[in-house]
Scaffold this active site. Sequence first.
Site, PDB file in Angstrom:
ATOM      1  N   HIS A  54     149.322  39.187  22.594  1.00 37.74           N
ATOM      2  CA  HIS A  54     149.193  38.954  24.554  1.00 37.74           C
ATOM      3  C   HIS A  54     149.595  40.169  24.812  1.00 37.74           C
ATOM      4  CE1 HIS A  54     151.268  35.000  24.498  1.00 37.74           C
ATOM      5  NE2 HIS A  54     151.494  35.154  23.031  1.00 37.74           N
ATOM      6  N   ASP A  78     154.392  36.212  17.755  1.00 40.32           N
ATOM      7  CA  ASP A  78     153.660  34.985  17.933  1.00 40.32           C
ATOM      8  C   ASP A  78     152.258  34.815  18.446  1.00 40.32           C
ATOM      9  OD1 ASP A  78     154.751  36.206  20.420  1.00 40.32           O
ATOM     10  OD2 ASP A  78     154.551  33.667  21.229  1.00 40.32           O
ATOM     11  N   GLU A  79     151.927  33.609  18.154  1.00 40.03           N
ATOM     12  CA  GLU A  79     150.144  32.772  18.258  1.00 40.03           C
ATOM     13  C   GLU A  79     149.504  34.386  18.673  1.00 40.03           C
ATOM     14  OE1 GLU A  79     151.341  29.434  22.172  1.00 40.03           O
ATOM     15  OE2 GLU A  79     151.604  32.001  23.148  1.00 40.03           O
ATOM     16  N   VAL A  80     149.479  35.426  17.580  1.00 38.07           N
ATOM     17  CA  VAL A  80     148.068  36.056  17.404  1.00 38.07           C
ATOM     18  C   VAL A  80     146.901  35.202  16.279  1.00 38.07           C
ATOM     19  CG1 VAL A  80     147.710  38.149  15.962  1.00 38.07           C
ATOM     20  CG2 VAL A  80     150.001  37.438  16.549  1.00 38.07           C
ATOM     21  N   GLU A  95     156.724  32.666  13.795  1.00 40.32           N
ATOM     22  CA  GLU A  95     155.464  32.594  13.619  1.00 40.32           C
ATOM     23  C   GLU A  95     155.244  33.606  12.036  1.00 40.32           C
ATOM     24  OE1 GLU A  95     153.277  31.254  17.198  1.00 40.32           O
ATOM     25  OE2 GLU A  95     155.184  31.739  16.791  1.00 40.32           O
TER      26      GLU A  95
END
Length: 527
Positions: free
Chosen positions: A267, A320-322, A371
């Site tokens: 992000h 998160d969401e890497v 995560e």
Amino acid sequence: MACIWDTRTLHFGLLFGILLSFSVTTNGLKLWPMPKLVNYGSETLYWSTNMQLRTDGSNYADSSGILKEAFERMVNLIEADHIIEAKFANSSVLAGVNVVVHSPDDTLNFGIDESYTLNVPAKGSPLYAKIEANTIFGALHALETFSQLCYFNFTSKVVELHAAPWTIYDLPRFPYRGLLIDTSRHYLPVPVIKSVIDSMTYSKLNVLHWHIVDDQSFPIEIPSYPKLWDGAYSYTERYTINDAIDIVKYAERKGVNVLAEIDVPGHTLSWGVGYSSLWPSKSCREPLDVSNEFSFKVIDGILSDFSKVFKFKFVHLGGDEVNTSCWTTTPRIKEWLNNHHMNESDGYRYFVLRAQQIALSHGYDIINWEETFNNFGDKLSPRTVVHNWLGGGVAQKVVADGLRCIVSNQDKWYLDHLDATWEGFYTNEPLTNITNPAQQKLVLGGEVCMWGEHIDTSDIQQTIWPRAAAAAERLWTPFDKLAKDLKDVISRLAHFRCLLNQRGVQAAPLIGNGREAPSDPGSCYKQ
């Protein structure tokens, strides 16, 4: 005393078809969130046109004016711009409020004592309500509760307090009661952020989680790396460092901590607008380059600057969401990983743990999205708080491993999910399947999240409220006092939603999904 409606006798789907009378809104059932202990009587008191604040017996000098400001705000909220006529039926005139604060310190630390006792006698001359609290922040909560006991009588043109004498003892169930706002997806002007802080205090939320930057924009000034905010949407959609200081100080005076978040290593596309070397390459722009020492120098600079502004115990580092594909498709980063005997998962862990160490060096405890725990929970710093969002069951695993947790499971507490109704917000229980008392203490509380993809200044408040208030009671009120049957809470939440409207907060109707407009003409209490 006026009669009390028993909402349990009303059909669940029909309550909004009943126009609640003034008499209904003057009993203890309409307080939000519900206090721990409440007792009340049957006498009516009348509001003086010259309400006085006294501090007899207090150890708190109020040299910074927090209490004085809070008292004046309360008076303005109660009077609500009505013209008060000084005509009283008898001598039962409430002359003011005496606030006794035991601690002289007004530093807003995490876990500070927020308890209070509120007593409103029915007799006396002069007649003063009394608030007693260990800290000024407990007193602020008491003033909010007191404000909800008072109502303008449109016949007599005076403010009345019904059902005296009152005795209320109250304290929060959880120390962390949060609301996330997102200023990367859409910029929120400083006055809008302050209005959100104001509205939080009405339901006793106490942490503003400021998700400041993301892929889309980097709107905040970082003195150590001044080109970072080149990634803002425009020249005017920015926050100076003094804006941030102002927001933090404003929130602290209302009893609200500000939790700053920089989400790393993912992000982060906007970071490279000002410093392109943070990107793996110009064609593959996130996550931050794990092989480049400059990535960690920038994080260190940001957190160094943050430590001068954001005084809350925690900083949120995301995680998160890497998507690590850019690391493995960029030859020099792939070579760096190989030389350090890492695959992309190892690189992800290395980045998160190194960012944690930087935060620790600046005196912060760390919050990371779940995560990080799901992938390498046993490697996280013991000073980590795991922020749940993907679903249920994570908190149970986190506390079993001895780490702290904050609950925000997206199916229940994500405000941008417009199909998530207030009923789900109210019934979402942070301690589900956690029965060990020591482990229960590791659940710090919860947070409702107002992600900003589809909200801006024009619709943020009606997207937050009243659903966030439903979660706020879950986080404040003792478990045994929470409504087991939603029929028992509807009228009180409807009343609170109308109270928000009266205070200038654009809270949406309860009926329907989040952010829906009223379906028909009618009373606020019907919607």
